[in-house]
Design a protein around this motif. Sequence first.
Motif, PDB file in Angstrom:
ATOM      1  N   LEU A 106       0.817  -1.212   0.000  1.00 40.76           N
ATOM      2  CA  LEU A 106       0.000   0.000   0.000  1.00 40.76           C
ATOM      3  C   LEU A 106       0.849   1.259   0.000  1.00 40.76           C
ATOM      4  O   LEU A 106       0.449   2.276  -0.578  1.00 40.76           O
ATOM      5  N   ASP A 107       2.020   1.202   0.605  1.00 42.90           N
ATOM      6  CA  ASP A 107       2.925   2.349   0.589  1.00 42.90           C
ATOM      7  C   ASP A 107       3.232   2.752  -0.858  1.00 42.90           C
ATOM      8  O   ASP A 107       3.260   3.938  -1.185  1.00 42.90           O
ATOM      9  N   ALA A 108       3.427   1.767  -1.718  1.00 46.28           N
ATOM     10  CA  ALA A 108       3.700   2.041  -3.132  1.00 46.28           C
ATOM     11  C   ALA A 108       2.489   2.656  -3.841  1.00 46.28           C
ATOM     12  O   ALA A 108       2.641   3.294  -4.892  1.00 46.28           O
ATOM     13  N   GLN A 109       1.302   2.491  -3.263  1.00 46.31           N
ATOM     14  CA  GLN A 109       0.071   3.069  -3.825  1.00 46.31           C
ATOM     15  C   GLN A 109      -0.215   4.459  -3.234  1.00 46.31           C
ATOM     16  O   GLN A 109      -1.262   5.052  -3.513  1.00 46.31           O
ATOM     17  N   GLY A 110       0.676   4.949  -2.386  1.00 40.82           N
ATOM     18  CA  GLY A 110       0.479   6.266  -1.768  1.00 40.82           C
ATOM     19  C   GLY A 110      -0.432   6.250  -0.555  1.00 40.82           C
ATOM     20  O   GLY A 110      -0.972   7.284  -0.165  1.00 40.82           O
ATOM     21  N   ILE A 111      -0.612   5.066   0.038  1.00 44.36           N
ATOM     22  CA  ILE A 111      -1.435   4.932   1.240  1.00 44.36           C
ATOM     23  C   ILE A 111      -0.494   4.808   2.440  1.00 44.36           C
ATOM     24  O   ILE A 111       0.311   3.879   2.509  1.00 44.36           O
ATOM     25  N   GLY A 112      -0.583   5.739   3.377  1.00 44.10           N
ATOM     26  CA  GLY A 112       0.171   5.628   4.619  1.00 44.10           C
ATOM     27  C   GLY A 112      -0.502   4.625   5.532  1.00 44.10           C
ATOM     28  O   GLY A 112      -1.716   4.416   5.453  1.00 44.10           O
ATOM     29  N   LEU A 169      -9.067  12.190   3.785  1.00 47.72           N
ATOM     30  CA  LEU A 169      -9.204  11.611   5.135  1.00 47.72           C
ATOM     31  C   LEU A 169     -10.671  11.375   5.506  1.00 47.72           C
ATOM     32  O   LEU A 169     -11.102  11.601   6.634  1.00 47.72           O
ATOM     33  N   GLU A 170     -11.428  10.877   4.514  1.00 52.36           N
ATOM     34  CA  GLU A 170     -12.820  10.456   4.708  1.00 52.36           C
ATOM     35  C   GLU A 170     -12.843   8.926   4.749  1.00 52.36           C
ATOM     36  O   GLU A 170     -12.249   8.270   3.880  1.00 52.36           O
ATOM     37  N   LEU A 171     -13.523   8.364   5.734  1.00 51.63           N
ATOM     38  CA  LEU A 171     -13.567   6.917   5.902  1.00 51.63           C
ATOM     39  C   LEU A 171     -14.193   6.245   4.681  1.00 51.63           C
ATOM     40  O   LEU A 171     -15.274   6.628   4.236  1.00 51.63           O
ATOM     41  N   GLN A 172     -13.492   5.228   4.167  1.00 54.55           N
ATOM     42  CA  GLN A 172     -13.969   4.472   3.013  1.00 54.55           C
ATOM     43  C   GLN A 172     -13.914   2.957   3.218  1.00 54.55           C
ATOM     44  O   GLN A 172     -14.453   2.210   2.409  1.00 54.55           O
ATOM     45  N   TYR A 173     -13.246   2.508   4.294  1.00 56.91           N
ATOM     46  CA  TYR A 173     -13.158   1.068   4.529  1.00 56.91           C
ATOM     47  C   TYR A 173     -13.140   0.781   6.027  1.00 56.91           C
ATOM     48  O   TYR A 173     -12.399   1.401   6.771  1.00 56.91           O
ATOM     49  N   HIS A 228      -6.432  -4.971   1.139  1.00 54.62           N
ATOM     50  CA  HIS A 228      -5.489  -4.485   0.122  1.00 54.62           C
ATOM     51  C   HIS A 228      -6.234  -4.013  -1.121  1.00 54.62           C
ATOM     52  O   HIS A 228      -5.991  -2.916  -1.634  1.00 54.62           O
ATOM     53  N   GLU A 229      -7.159  -4.836  -1.617  1.00 55.29           N
ATOM     54  CA  GLU A 229      -7.944  -4.463  -2.802  1.00 55.29           C
ATOM     55  C   GLU A 229      -8.744  -3.188  -2.549  1.00 55.29           C
ATOM     56  O   GLU A 229      -8.799  -2.299  -3.401  1.00 55.29           O
ATOM     57  N   ALA A 230      -9.370  -3.112  -1.380  1.00 52.65           N
ATOM     58  CA  ALA A 230     -10.194  -1.939  -1.047  1.00 52.65           C
ATOM     59  C   ALA A 230      -9.346  -0.680  -0.995  1.00 52.65           C
ATOM     60  O   ALA A 230      -9.727   0.365  -1.545  1.00 52.65           O
ATOM     61  N   MET A 231      -8.174  -0.753  -0.353  1.00 52.60           N
ATOM     62  CA  MET A 231      -7.342   0.439  -0.226  1.00 52.60           C
ATOM     63  C   MET A 231      -6.696   0.824  -1.550  1.00 52.60           C
ATOM     64  O   MET A 231      -6.469   2.013  -1.797  1.00 52.60           O
ATOM     65  N   CYS A 232      -6.426  -0.131  -2.425  1.00 52.24           N
ATOM     66  CA  CYS A 232      -5.947   0.208  -3.776  1.00 52.24           C
ATOM     67  C   CYS A 232      -7.040   0.947  -4.548  1.00 52.24           C
ATOM     68  O   CYS A 232      -6.757   1.915  -5.258  1.00 52.24           O
ATOM     69  N   GLU A 233      -8.296   0.507  -4.362  1.00 52.47           N
ATOM     70  CA  GLU A 233      -9.428   1.190  -4.981  1.00 52.47           C
ATOM     71  C   GLU A 233      -9.561   2.615  -4.423  1.00 52.47           C
ATOM     72  O   GLU A 233      -9.807   3.569  -5.167  1.00 52.47           O
ATOM     73  N   VAL A 234      -9.387   2.759  -3.118  1.00 54.45           N
ATOM     74  CA  VAL A 234      -9.437   4.080  -2.477  1.00 54.45           C
ATOM     75  C   VAL A 234      -8.327   4.971  -3.037  1.00 54.45           C
ATOM     76  O   VAL A 234      -8.551   6.143  -3.346  1.00 54.45           O
ATOM     77  N   ALA A 235      -7.128   4.420  -3.199  1.00 57.20           N
ATOM     78  CA  ALA A 235      -6.000   5.196  -3.736  1.00 57.20           C
ATOM     79  C   ALA A 235      -6.293   5.671  -5.155  1.00 57.20           C
ATOM     80  O   ALA A 235      -5.967   6.807  -5.518  1.00 57.20           O
ATOM     81  N   ARG A 236      -6.924   4.802  -5.962  1.00 51.64           N
ATOM     82  CA  ARG A 236      -7.229   5.130  -7.361  1.00 51.64           C
ATOM     83  C   ARG A 236      -8.406   6.094  -7.506  1.00 51.64           C
ATOM     84  O   ARG A 236      -8.352   7.040  -8.271  1.00 51.64           O
ATOM     85  N   GLY A 267     -10.645   7.240  -4.693  1.00 53.20           N
ATOM     86  CA  GLY A 267     -11.107   7.998  -3.526  1.00 53.20           C
ATOM     87  C   GLY A 267     -12.279   7.346  -2.821  1.00 53.20           C
ATOM     88  O   GLY A 267     -12.728   7.834  -1.787  1.00 53.20           O
ATOM     89  N   ASN A 268     -12.776   6.237  -3.397  1.00 52.12           N
ATOM     90  CA  ASN A 268     -13.937   5.559  -2.823  1.00 52.12           C
ATOM     91  C   ASN A 268     -13.626   4.106  -2.513  1.00 52.12           C
ATOM     92  O   ASN A 268     -12.939   3.437  -3.288  1.00 52.12           O
ATOM     93  N   GLY A 269     -14.186   3.630  -1.388  1.00 46.83           N
ATOM     94  CA  GLY A 269     -14.041   2.227  -1.021  1.00 46.83           C
ATOM     95  C   GLY A 269     -15.202   1.415  -1.543  1.00 46.83           C
ATOM     96  O   GLY A 269     -16.224   1.968  -1.973  1.00 46.83           O
ATOM     97  N   PRO A 270     -15.077   0.085  -1.515  1.00 51.02           N
ATOM     98  CA  PRO A 270     -16.164  -0.780  -1.978  1.00 51.02           C
ATOM     99  C   PRO A 270     -17.385  -0.661  -1.075  1.00 51.02           C
ATOM    100  O   PRO A 270     -17.262  -0.473   0.130  1.00 51.02           O
TER     101      PRO A 270
END
Length: 184
Positions: A65-71, A131-135, A156-164, A166-169
């Motif tokens: 996730l770090d590589a996807q820009g997710i801290g 910083l809006e909750l998505q997952y 992992h899939e959900a946070m990659c979707e959030v990174a791309r 801005g929305n979670g599943p």
Amino acid sequence: MVALNPPVCDFGRPAVDFDLPGVDGKRHTLASCRGPNGLLVMFICNHCPYVKAIIDRLIRDCRDLDAQGIGCVAIMSNDITAYPEDSPESMARWAAELAFPFPYLYDEIQAVARAYGAVCTPDFFGYNAKLELQYRGRLDASGRNPGPADARRELHEAMCEVARSGNGPREQIASIGCSIKWQI
């Protein structure tokens, strides 16, 4: 030991600011932990069998996730008087042994866990770049024991979707774990 499930995702709920000491000897804040595409706040502890069952997968996913820009940041909020295995010294030892790729913070007065509404370990809060909750789901199909090696990487899939996007599943399966050990 009581297994608990956290509530479903409250989409859009803003992340709560924090300023906590890490096992690295530094203080960490919401701003210092976030990535350009979001933040994963994880409530974990050392002694919980549910956390132990997933920790290797969690470390792998946080590196990805770090590589996807997710801290990513882990917070331990348990009462260490009742659970000395979760002490800051034990936290530091475990983080070093496993080479945590994220800050591991101690929430001594449990204010951060209460502000987030954390109920168990592990409990995951995935935020977008605003910083809006998505997952608010689970890591994968693991429980007290690791799931199958080919288990779907739900967090992992959900946070990659959030990174791309801005929305979670919209469909999320709640995490399961040990209750947070609240101080009396």
